[in-house]
Design a protein around this motif. Structure first.
Motif, short mmCIF file in Angstrom:
data_model
loop_
_atom_site.label_atom_id
_atom_site.label_comp_id
_atom_site.label_asym_id
_atom_site.label_seq_id
_atom_site.Cartn_x
_atom_site.Cartn_y
_atom_site.Cartn_z
N HIS A 122 0.86 -1.12 -0.12
CA HIS A 122 0.08 0.03 0.02
C HIS A 122 0.78 1.33 -0.03
O HIS A 122 0.47 2.21 -0.90
N ALA A 123 1.93 1.41 0.91
CA ALA A 123 2.74 2.63 1.01
C ALA A 123 3.65 2.71 -0.16
O ALA A 123 3.75 3.65 -0.84
N ALA A 124 3.86 1.34 -0.86
CA ALA A 124 4.80 1.40 -1.93
C ALA A 124 3.92 2.07 -3.00
O ALA A 124 4.52 2.75 -4.13
N GLY A 125 2.72 1.75 -3.23
CA GLY A 125 1.76 2.30 -4.53
C GLY A 125 1.56 3.73 -4.33
O GLY A 125 1.93 4.53 -5.46
N PHE A 147 6.60 -5.62 0.07
CA PHE A 147 6.16 -6.90 0.59
C PHE A 147 4.64 -7.12 0.66
O PHE A 147 4.09 -5.99 0.49
N GLY A 148 4.28 -8.19 0.44
CA GLY A 148 2.89 -8.24 0.52
C GLY A 148 2.01 -8.89 -0.59
O GLY A 148 1.87 -10.13 -0.54
N ASP A 149 1.85 -8.26 -1.44
CA ASP A 149 0.95 -8.66 -2.80
C ASP A 149 -0.44 -8.88 -2.50
O ASP A 149 -1.00 -9.69 -2.93
N HIS A 150 -0.87 -7.76 -1.64
CA HIS A 150 -2.55 -7.97 -1.43
C HIS A 150 -3.21 -7.55 -2.72
O HIS A 150 -2.62 -6.43 -3.30
N PRO A 151 -4.18 -8.17 -3.01
CA PRO A 151 -4.94 -7.93 -4.38
C PRO A 151 -5.32 -6.57 -4.62
O PRO A 151 -5.48 -5.98 -5.54
N GLN A 152 -6.01 -6.10 -3.30
CA GLN A 152 -6.40 -4.77 -3.58
C GLN A 152 -5.69 -3.54 -3.89
O GLN A 152 -5.79 -2.56 -4.65
N TYR A 153 -4.38 -3.70 -3.39
CA TYR A 153 -2.98 -2.95 -3.71
C TYR A 153 -2.50 -3.11 -4.97
O TYR A 153 -2.10 -2.07 -5.50
N PRO A 158 0.08 2.04 -9.66
CA PRO A 158 0.28 2.82 -10.99
C PRO A 158 1.10 2.01 -11.88
O PRO A 158 1.23 2.12 -13.11
N VAL A 159 2.09 1.31 -11.31
CA VAL A 159 2.96 0.50 -11.88
C VAL A 159 3.12 -0.87 -11.32
O VAL A 159 2.89 -1.12 -10.04
N PRO A 160 3.07 -2.04 -12.26
CA PRO A 160 2.94 -3.37 -11.39
C PRO A 160 4.21 -3.47 -10.53
O PRO A 160 5.35 -3.21 -10.85
N MET A 161 3.98 -3.87 -9.24
CA MET A 161 5.05 -3.92 -8.17
C MET A 161 5.62 -5.15 -8.08
O MET A 161 5.18 -6.33 -7.80
N THR A 162 7.05 -4.95 -7.88
CA THR A 162 7.83 -6.20 -7.55
C THR A 162 7.88 -6.31 -5.94
O THR A 162 8.03 -5.42 -5.25
N VAL A 163 7.58 -7.59 -5.60
CA VAL A 163 7.18 -7.81 -4.07
C VAL A 163 7.86 -8.95 -3.75
O VAL A 163 8.10 -10.09 -4.57
N VAL A 164 8.23 -9.31 -2.36
CA VAL A 164 8.31 -10.63 -1.95
C VAL A 164 6.63 -10.80 -1.43
O VAL A 164 6.06 -10.19 -0.43
N ASP A 204 7.46 -4.69 -12.98
CA ASP A 204 7.81 -3.47 -13.77
C ASP A 204 8.28 -2.49 -12.90
O ASP A 204 8.88 -1.40 -13.34
N SER A 205 8.23 -2.59 -11.76
CA SER A 205 8.60 -1.30 -10.73
C SER A 205 10.14 -1.48 -10.40
O SER A 205 10.55 -0.35 -9.89
N SER A 206 10.83 -2.28 -10.86
CA SER A 206 12.12 -2.40 -10.74
C SER A 206 12.82 -2.88 -11.81
O SER A 206 12.70 -3.45 -12.80
#
Length: 228
Positions: A122-125, A147-153, A158-164, A204-206
């Motif tokens: 959420h903070a990352a977005g 971290f996370g990969d919650h579907p709602q976030y 705005p950019v597909p997020m690289t996460v653990v 795509d965020s990294s």
């Protein structure tokens, strides 16, 4: 009884333990008793090593969560790279404005980080949105991972997020099995003290830092010329 770490009522926990009632802590690692949690140290280590392998040498951890700081420091000390510049900034607050303020603090750093490990998705977005609004390219000017990969976030970023990715399903399944075992009087429940490893999902965020991108483009250009 199941408790999340952020909802732990300490007085009630004390009473339950005095009565020797079974308690399972989720996303926490108490000194005593059962728990299931995501291994935040290892997750931070995964993200740090991933960014370092991409070529980043100015990396900011945008959270003061102790277990993530421990993973960040372990990764940094293991490398012993004198070219590495790092920052650890405070935990963002609970509001979107707090995350935007933290993003602005990152923009004011000199030199500016080329990569940020955000506290959660959420903070990352919100940070990515702030960086884009400030005219930066993500990941061209700054990479953001989290971290996370919650579907709602994930869907609103705005950019597909690289996460653990946190293993939410594994945690829930093991918690359900733990609860079931408590009711099996013929079976003595085994102690559960489990740190679950998340999975690195690259999106795509990294990417490599800007200097490495330029070098890659130049090398590709020279290679294409030499083949002609």
């Amino acid at each position: 009884m199941l408790f999340r770490s952020d909802l732990e009522p300490s007085a009630l926990m004390t009473q339950l333990r005095r009565r020797k009632l079974p308690v399972l802590m989720l996303e926490s690692r108490p000194d005593k008793g059962d728990y299931i949690t995501t291994d935040s140290e290892r997750a931070t280590l995964q993200l740090f090593n991933y960014l370092y392998d991409l070529g980043h040498r100015r990396i900011c951890l945008a959270t003061a969560f102790a277990r993530k700081v421990a993973g960040f420091e372990a990764a940094r000390k293991r490398l012993s790279d004198p070219s590495l510049v790092h920052w650890i900034l405070g935990e963002p607050g609970k509001t979107d404005a707090d995350s935007r303020l933290l993003a602005e603090q990152i923009l004011q750093l000199n030199p500016r980080p080329t990569a940020v490990i955000a506290a959660d998705d959420h903070a990352a977005g919100i940070m990515v949105s702030h960086f884009l609004h400030a005219g930066l390219d993500v990941p061209g000017d700054i990479s953001v991972v989290t971290f996370g990969d919650h579907p709602q976030y994930t869907s609103s970023s705005p950019v597909p997020m690289t996460v653990v990715r946190h293993p939410f399903l594994e945690v829930a399944q093991e918690a359900a099995q733990w609860a079931h075992r408590q009711f099996q009087k013929t079976v003595r429940p085994r102690p559960v003290r489990w740190d679950i490893t998340g999975t690195l999902i690259v999106r795509d965020s990294s990417g490599p830092p800007a200097s490495d991108r330029k070098s890659t483009r130049l090398n590709s250009s020279h290679s294409s010329v030499s083949r002609m």
